[in-house]
Design a protein around this motif. Structure first.
Motif, mmCIF file in Angstrom:
data_model
loop_
_atom_site.group_PDB
_atom_site.id
_atom_site.type_symbol
_atom_site.label_atom_id
_atom_site.label_comp_id
_atom_site.label_asym_id
_atom_site.label_seq_id
_atom_site.Cartn_x
_atom_site.Cartn_y
_atom_site.Cartn_z
ATOM 1 N N ALA A 1 -25.119 30.705 3.859
ATOM 2 C CA ALA A 1 -26.199 31.688 3.981
ATOM 3 C C ALA A 1 -26.500 31.942 5.450
ATOM 4 N N PHE A 2 -25.442 31.969 6.275
ATOM 5 C CA PHE A 2 -25.659 32.200 7.694
ATOM 6 C C PHE A 2 -26.052 33.649 7.932
ATOM 7 N N PRO A 3 -27.042 33.893 8.778
ATOM 8 C CA PRO A 3 -27.429 35.283 9.065
ATOM 9 C C PRO A 3 -26.334 35.998 9.840
ATOM 10 N N ALA A 4 -26.181 37.285 9.564
ATOM 11 C CA ALA A 4 -25.166 38.075 10.255
ATOM 12 C C ALA A 4 -25.558 38.278 11.711
ATOM 13 N N LEU A 5 -24.550 38.307 12.580
ATOM 14 C CA LEU A 5 -24.791 38.618 13.981
ATOM 15 C C LEU A 5 -25.007 40.113 14.191
ATOM 16 N N LEU A 6 -24.371 40.927 13.344
ATOM 17 C CA LEU A 6 -24.554 42.370 13.440
ATOM 18 C C LEU A 6 -25.869 42.770 12.775
ATOM 19 N N PRO A 7 -26.608 43.684 13.369
ATOM 20 C CA PRO A 7 -27.810 44.193 12.701
ATOM 21 C C PRO A 7 -27.424 45.043 11.496
ATOM 22 N N PRO A 8 -28.359 45.339 10.608
ATOM 23 C CA PRO A 8 -28.047 46.201 9.457
ATOM 24 C C PRO A 8 -27.489 47.535 9.917
ATOM 25 N N ILE A 9 -26.502 48.030 9.183
ATOM 26 C CA ILE A 9 -25.929 49.333 9.533
ATOM 27 C C ILE A 9 -26.500 50.455 8.669
ATOM 28 N N ALA A 10 -27.256 50.107 7.624
ATOM 29 C CA ALA A 10 -27.853 51.113 6.744
ATOM 30 C C ALA A 10 -28.853 50.425 5.827
ATOM 31 N N GLY A 11 -29.613 51.221 5.101
ATOM 32 C CA GLY A 11 -30.548 50.699 4.125
ATOM 33 C C GLY A 11 -29.873 50.409 2.801
ATOM 34 N N PRO A 12 -30.673 50.182 1.749
ATOM 35 C CA PRO A 12 -30.108 49.743 0.468
ATOM 36 C C PRO A 12 -29.528 50.861 -0.384
ATOM 37 N N GLU A 13 -29.632 52.112 0.050
ATOM 38 C CA GLU A 13 -29.119 53.238 -0.723
ATOM 39 C C GLU A 13 -28.066 53.990 0.083
ATOM 40 N N PRO A 14 -27.167 54.702 -0.600
ATOM 41 C CA PRO A 14 -26.171 55.501 0.134
ATOM 42 C C PRO A 14 -26.837 56.481 1.087
ATOM 43 N N VAL A 15 -26.231 56.665 2.242
ATOM 44 C CA VAL A 15 -26.787 57.513 3.286
ATOM 45 C C VAL A 15 -26.248 58.930 3.131
ATOM 46 N N GLU A 16 -27.144 59.828 2.806
ATOM 47 C CA GLU A 16 -26.800 61.250 2.711
ATOM 48 C C GLU A 16 -27.108 61.902 4.043
ATOM 49 N N PRO A 17 -26.129 62.513 4.714
ATOM 50 C CA PRO A 17 -26.392 63.082 6.037
ATOM 51 C C PRO A 17 -27.400 64.221 5.971
ATOM 52 N N ALA A 18 -28.244 64.273 6.984
ATOM 53 C CA ALA A 18 -29.243 65.335 7.046
ATOM 54 C C ALA A 18 -28.622 66.666 7.432
ATOM 55 N N ASP A 19 -27.557 66.626 8.182
ATOM 56 C CA ASP A 19 -26.921 67.845 8.670
ATOM 57 C C ASP A 19 -26.069 68.469 7.562
ATOM 58 N N PRO A 20 -26.336 69.703 7.155
ATOM 59 C CA PRO A 20 -25.526 70.343 6.106
ATOM 60 C C PRO A 20 -24.040 70.421 6.470
ATOM 61 N N ALA A 21 -23.748 70.582 7.765
ATOM 62 C CA ALA A 21 -22.340 70.666 8.168
ATOM 63 C C ALA A 21 -21.625 69.336 7.943
ATOM 64 N N LEU A 22 -22.335 68.222 8.157
ATOM 65 C CA LEU A 22 -21.719 66.927 7.909
ATOM 66 C C LEU A 22 -21.564 66.680 6.407
ATOM 67 N N ARG A 23 -22.526 67.165 5.632
ATOM 68 C CA ARG A 23 -22.364 67.069 4.176
ATOM 69 C C ARG A 23 -21.147 67.875 3.727
ATOM 70 N N ALA A 24 -20.953 69.017 4.346
ATOM 71 C CA ALA A 24 -19.782 69.837 4.005
ATOM 72 C C ALA A 24 -18.485 69.127 4.385
ATOM 73 N N ALA A 25 -18.497 68.363 5.476
ATOM 74 C CA ALA A 25 -17.308 67.599 5.859
ATOM 75 C C ALA A 25 -16.985 66.547 4.801
ATOM 76 N N LEU A 26 -18.030 65.888 4.267
ATOM 77 C CA LEU A 26 -17.798 64.955 3.167
ATOM 78 C C LEU A 26 -17.280 65.675 1.937
ATOM 79 N N ASP A 27 -17.838 66.840 1.658
ATOM 80 C CA ASP A 27 -17.348 67.627 0.520
ATOM 81 C C ASP A 27 -15.852 67.880 0.646
ATOM 82 N N ARG A 28 -15.405 68.275 1.842
ATOM 83 C CA ARG A 28 -13.982 68.555 2.043
ATOM 84 C C ARG A 28 -13.152 67.291 1.831
ATOM 85 N N ALA A 29 -13.652 66.164 2.302
ATOM 86 C CA ALA A 29 -12.896 64.918 2.180
ATOM 87 C C ALA A 29 -12.753 64.466 0.736
#
Length: 471
Positions: free
Chosen positions: A117-145
Motif C-alpha cells: 500500500a505504498f503511496p504513489a510518487l506521481l500525483p493523480p493524473i485525473a479524477g475518478p471519472e473519464p475526462v471529457e475535453p472541454a474543447d470541441p475540437a479536441l472532442r472531434a479529434a477523439l471522435d476521429r480516433a
C-alpha cells in the motif's frame, strides 16, 4: 510488435505438406495462441470473450478459422482450443500471474507477496471519472480516433488517454471497456522490461555492456558469450530465433512464436539457439531477445515469479501509481516480458510519464541518469523501422522515422508499441503522452490514425488544457 501474431493465417495449408513434426508444432502454436489470448481476455481483462474472439482472434486465423474450436470453462478458469480436433492446448488462469498455456506438468503453486500500500510518487493524473475535453475540437479529434472504417481492415479502438503536463486532458473508452480494464500491451511490454532492467542497472546489479549473465553462455569459447544486455535490448544479439516483426506464411512455426505458445521454459529455449550473425552486427526483431532479458530480471530479483512481482510492484508499479497491472509468467517463473503485460490505459499512460520525465517519478530517480536517452537512441540497422532499445524512436534517419514524422509524430518522440495497435507515444518537446489501445488489423496497426491524433492534440493543446468530468 509490428506483426499482429497471425500465426496460422494462410499458413497451415503449406504446413500440411511439410510432415507430421512440423504440423504438430505449428498446430500446437496455433491452439496455444487461441487458448492463451482468450483466457487472458476473459479472466485478466474481464471483457466479453466471444466478442474478443471474433474481433481479435478469428481474423488472425484466416481461411482455416473454421478448423479451430475453443471451450471456455469459467468454473475452472481455463480455456481449451483444438485444431481440427487435434493439438489440444489448455490455458489456465492463475490470478495475479495471469494465464499460462500448460505444457507438461502444471507448475508448482506460487506464494505471492501481499499487495503493498505504498503511496504513489506521481500525483493523480485525473479524477475518478473519464475526462471529457472541454474543447470541441479536441472532442472531434477523439471522435476521429474512434471512427471505424467502413470495411476491413478494422481499427477497433478500445481506449485512448491523452496526458499533457501531467494531467489527463482527454480520454475515451469503447463499450465494454472502462478506466480499470487491464489492456494487453503486446510488445509494449518490452518497454516495461526496459524499465525493470534500468532499475537494476541503477542498483548496480546489471551492466549493459559486457557478456550478458546467461548461464548457458558462460564459456568464453561459446560465440554467444559475446552477447551483451545492450545487444538483447537492441535486437542485435545475432541469435537465430526467427522474427517477431512481420507476418509471413511460416509464422505458425516461427521459433519466436513457438517459444511463447509452445515452450514451458521460454528463456531456456531462446538460450539454446545458435547464432546466425556476430553479436552487434545484425538487427532482427525477435521476442527471444526480450525473454532472455526477462530471465535475467528473474535471476537478479530473487529467482522466482513471486520475487519478480514483489520487485516490479515495489520499484516500479506502486511508485507510478499503476493499480491494474497483470504481468504473465511462464511455467518456470520467468515473466513473458516480450508480450504479455496487461494494464489499464491510465496505468500505461503513467508508465509513459516516467519516460517523459527522464526516469524520475515525483522527486525520486527510478531509472539511471541518461537511461531514457539511451532507450530512445536508434539502433544501427533498424532504420527501416526506427527501433532503439526497448522502444521505437523517431530520433534518427530512415524510412520508419520519416513516415511517422511526416504524419504528425514529432522528431523527438519515441514510443512503446505493441501488435494490433497498442501505443504509448512520448513527446518530450510537448510534455505529452498519448496512449491508444485496440485491435487494429491493418498492416501499420492504425499508425496513421495514431499519428493524426498526436498531431491534432499538439495543434489543440494550447487551448485544450481545461477539461470537464463526464457525468
Amino acid at each position: 510488435m509490428h506483426r499482429s501474431i497471425s500465426i496460422v493465417s494462410l499458413a497451415v495449408m503449406p504446413i500440411l505438406l511439410t510432415g507430421c513434426g512440423s504440423l504438430d508444432r505449428a498446430t500446437g502454436v496455433a491452439t496455444g495462441f487461441v487458448s492463451h489470448q482468450l483466457c487472458s481476455a476473459a479472466f485478466v481483462s474481464g471483457v466479453e470473450p466471444e466478442t474478443f474472439y471474433r474481433e481479435s482472434i478469428a481474423p488472425t486465423l484466416g481461411p482455416v478459422e473454421f478448423l479451430v474450436s475453443h471451450r471456455l470453462d469459467r468454473e475452472r478458469a481455463e480455456v481449451t482450443a483444438t485444431f481440427a480436433g487435434l493439438a489440444p492446448s489448455r490455458s489456465v488462469y492463475r490470478g495475479p500471474l495471469g494465464c499460462l498455456v500448460l505444457r507438461g506438468n502444471p507448475p508448482a503453486p506460487v506464494s505471492l507477496p501481499q499487495a503493498s500500500a505504498f503511496p504513489a510518487l506521481l500525483p493523480p493524473i485525473a479524477g475518478p471519472e473519464p475526462v471529457e475535453p472541454a474543447d470541441p475540437a479536441l472532442r472531434a479529434a477523439l471522435d476521429r480516433a474512434f471512427t471505424e472504417r467502413s470495411a476491413p481492415p478494422l481499427r477497433q479502438t478500445k481506449a485512448i488517454v491523452v496526458v499533457h503536463n501531467g494531467r489527463v486532458i482527454a480520454e475515451r473508452y469503447a463499450p465494454g471497456y472502462t478506466m480499470d480494464t487491464p489492456l494487453p500491451g503486446w510488445s509494449a511490454t518490452k518497454s516495461v522490461t526496459n524499465a525493470l532492467l534500468g532499475i537494476l542497472v541503477r542498483q548496480g546489479k546489471i551492466a549493459v555492456q559486457g557478456p550478458a549473465p546467461v548461464a548457458a553462455w558462460t564459456s568464453p569459447g561459446d560465440p554467444r558469450h559475446a552477447i551483451s544486455v545492450d545487444n538483447l535490448l537492441r535486437m542485435s544479439s545475432g541469435l537465430d530465433c526467427g522474427q517477431s516483426l512481420t507476418a509471413s506464411a511460416r509464422d505458425a512455426f516461427d521459433p519466436s512464436a513457438h517459444m511463447v505458445f509452445g515452450e514451458r521454459d521460454m528463456a531456456a529455449f531462446a538460450a539454446s539457439l545458435p547464432l546466425k550473425a556476430t553479436p552487434g552486427t545484425d538487427w532482427t526483431y525477435t521476442n527471444c531477445n526480450t525473454l532472455l532479458l526477462s530471465q535475467i530480471i528473474r535471476e537478479k530479483t530473487g529467482g522466482d515469479a513471486a520475487a519478480v512481482i514483489a520487485f516490479a510492484r515495489r520499484e516500479l508499479f506502486d511508485k507510478l501509481g499503476m493499480q491494474h497491472v497483470t504481468l504473465e509468467f511462464d511455467a518456470v517463473g520467468t515473466p513473458i516480458g516480450a508480450s504479455h503485460m496487461f494494464a489499464s490505459a491510465r496505468d500505461w499512460a503513467r508508465f509513459g510519464l516516467l519516460y517523459l520525465d527522464d526516469g524520475v517519478a515525483g522527486n525520486e530517480r527510478l531509472l539511471p541518469e541518461g537511461w531514457v536517452d539511451y532507450s530512445a537512441t536508434m539502433t544501427p540497422g533498424s532504420e527501416e523501422f526506427g527501433y532503439a532499445a526497448g522502444f521505437w524512436t523517431n530520433r534518427g534517419p530512415g524510412s520508419g522515422t520519416h513516415y511517422r514524422i511526416a504524419h504528425g509524430i514529432p522528431a523527438d518522440a519515441f514510443m512503446a508499441r505493441g501488435a494490433y495497435g497498442q501505443y504509448i507515444v512520448v513527446v518530450p518537446s510537448q510534455r505529452l503522452v498519448v496512449a491508444r489501445f485496440g485491435t487494429a488489423l491493418d498492416m501499420r496497426n492504425d499508425m496513421d490514425g495514431v499519428a493524426r491524433l498526436v498531431a491534432d492534440v499538439i495543434a489543440l493543446t494550447p487551448r485544450s488544457q481545461a477539461a470537464t468530468v463526464r457525468p
